[in-house]
Design a protein around this motif. Structure first.
Motif, short mmCIF file in Angstrom:
data_model
loop_
_atom_site.label_atom_id
_atom_site.label_comp_id
_atom_site.label_asym_id
_atom_site.label_seq_id
_atom_site.Cartn_x
_atom_site.Cartn_y
_atom_site.Cartn_z
N SER A 117 17.31 73.96 21.21
CA SER A 117 16.16 73.97 22.11
C SER A 117 16.41 74.82 23.35
CB SER A 117 15.81 72.55 22.53
OG SER A 117 16.80 72.01 23.37
N TRP A 118 17.67 75.16 23.62
CA TRP A 118 18.00 75.99 24.78
C TRP A 118 17.54 77.42 24.55
CZ3 TRP A 118 23.75 74.56 26.08
CH2 TRP A 118 23.79 73.27 26.61
N GLY A 119 17.23 78.10 25.62
CA GLY A 119 16.89 79.52 25.55
C GLY A 119 18.15 80.36 25.39
N LEU A 120 17.94 81.64 25.15
CA LEU A 120 19.07 82.54 24.94
C LEU A 120 19.98 82.60 26.16
CD1 LEU A 120 20.47 84.63 23.16
CD2 LEU A 120 18.96 86.36 24.12
N SER A 121 19.39 82.66 27.35
CA SER A 121 20.21 82.77 28.56
C SER A 121 21.07 81.52 28.77
CB SER A 121 19.34 83.03 29.78
OG SER A 121 18.44 81.98 29.98
N GLU A 122 20.54 80.35 28.47
CA GLU A 122 21.32 79.12 28.60
C GLU A 122 22.49 79.09 27.63
OE1 GLU A 122 18.60 75.46 29.84
OE2 GLU A 122 17.74 76.63 28.19
N ARG A 123 22.26 79.57 26.42
CA ARG A 123 23.34 79.62 25.44
C ARG A 123 24.41 80.60 25.86
NH1 ARG A 123 20.23 79.91 19.62
NH2 ARG A 123 18.67 78.34 20.09
N ILE A 124 24.00 81.76 26.37
CA ILE A 124 24.96 82.77 26.80
C ILE A 124 25.82 82.24 27.95
CG2 ILE A 124 25.18 85.01 27.95
CD1 ILE A 124 22.79 85.94 26.24
N VAL A 125 25.19 81.60 28.92
CA VAL A 125 25.94 81.04 30.05
C VAL A 125 26.90 79.97 29.57
CG1 VAL A 125 25.72 79.66 32.16
CG2 VAL A 125 24.21 81.61 31.78
N SER A 126 26.46 79.09 28.72
CA SER A 126 27.30 78.02 28.21
C SER A 126 28.52 78.57 27.46
CB SER A 126 26.49 77.11 27.29
OG SER A 126 27.30 76.11 26.75
N LEU A 127 28.29 79.52 26.58
CA LEU A 127 29.40 80.10 25.83
C LEU A 127 30.35 80.89 26.73
CD1 LEU A 127 27.63 81.27 22.56
CD2 LEU A 127 29.24 79.39 22.84
N THR A 128 29.80 81.59 27.72
CA THR A 128 30.64 82.34 28.65
C THR A 128 31.56 81.41 29.43
OG1 THR A 128 28.96 84.07 28.83
CG2 THR A 128 30.60 83.97 30.58
N VAL A 129 31.01 80.30 29.89
CA VAL A 129 31.82 79.32 30.63
C VAL A 129 32.91 78.75 29.74
CG1 VAL A 129 31.75 77.04 31.69
CG2 VAL A 129 30.05 78.75 32.31
N LEU A 130 32.56 78.38 28.52
CA LEU A 130 33.55 77.80 27.62
C LEU A 130 34.65 78.80 27.25
CD1 LEU A 130 31.26 75.71 25.25
CD2 LEU A 130 32.86 74.86 26.97
N ILE A 131 34.28 80.04 26.99
CA ILE A 131 35.27 81.06 26.66
C ILE A 131 36.16 81.35 27.87
CG2 ILE A 131 35.55 83.50 26.08
CD1 ILE A 131 33.01 83.14 24.29
N GLY A 132 35.56 81.41 29.07
CA GLY A 132 36.34 81.62 30.28
C GLY A 132 37.34 80.50 30.53
N LEU A 133 36.88 79.26 30.35
CA LEU A 133 37.79 78.12 30.51
C LEU A 133 38.92 78.15 29.48
CD1 LEU A 133 35.28 75.24 31.29
CD2 LEU A 133 36.91 76.31 32.86
N GLY A 134 38.60 78.57 28.28
CA GLY A 134 39.64 78.70 27.26
C GLY A 134 40.67 79.75 27.63
N GLY A 135 40.21 80.87 28.17
CA GLY A 135 41.13 81.92 28.60
C GLY A 135 42.02 81.46 29.75
N LEU A 136 41.43 80.77 30.71
CA LEU A 136 42.22 80.26 31.83
C LEU A 136 43.25 79.22 31.36
CD1 LEU A 136 39.50 79.89 34.60
CD2 LEU A 136 41.35 81.58 34.48
#
Length: 52
Positions: A12-31
């Motif tokens: 139900s999320w829009g594209l921008s919400e999905r992109i932000v969510s995945l970016t945060v998760l990938i960034g946290l994984g990298g850190l």
């Protein structure tokens, strides 16, 4: 995504919400990865390729 109650919420999320969510998760994984390397004592000079 494991933090969601069900897949319908993700869909139900829009594209921008999905992109932000995945970016945060990938960034946290990298850190987390970098923190683990530092905790284990692996320094950047240890992983650099030999240039000589």
């Amino acid at each position: 995504m494991w933090q969601l109650q069900d897949m319908q919420q993700w869909l139900s999320w829009g594209l921008s919400e999905r992109i932000v969510s995945l970016t945060v998760l990938i960034g946290l994984g990298g850190l987390t990865y970098l923190a683990a390397l530092l905790i284990l004592g692996i320094r950047p000079k240890d992983v650099k390729a030999a240039t000589d």
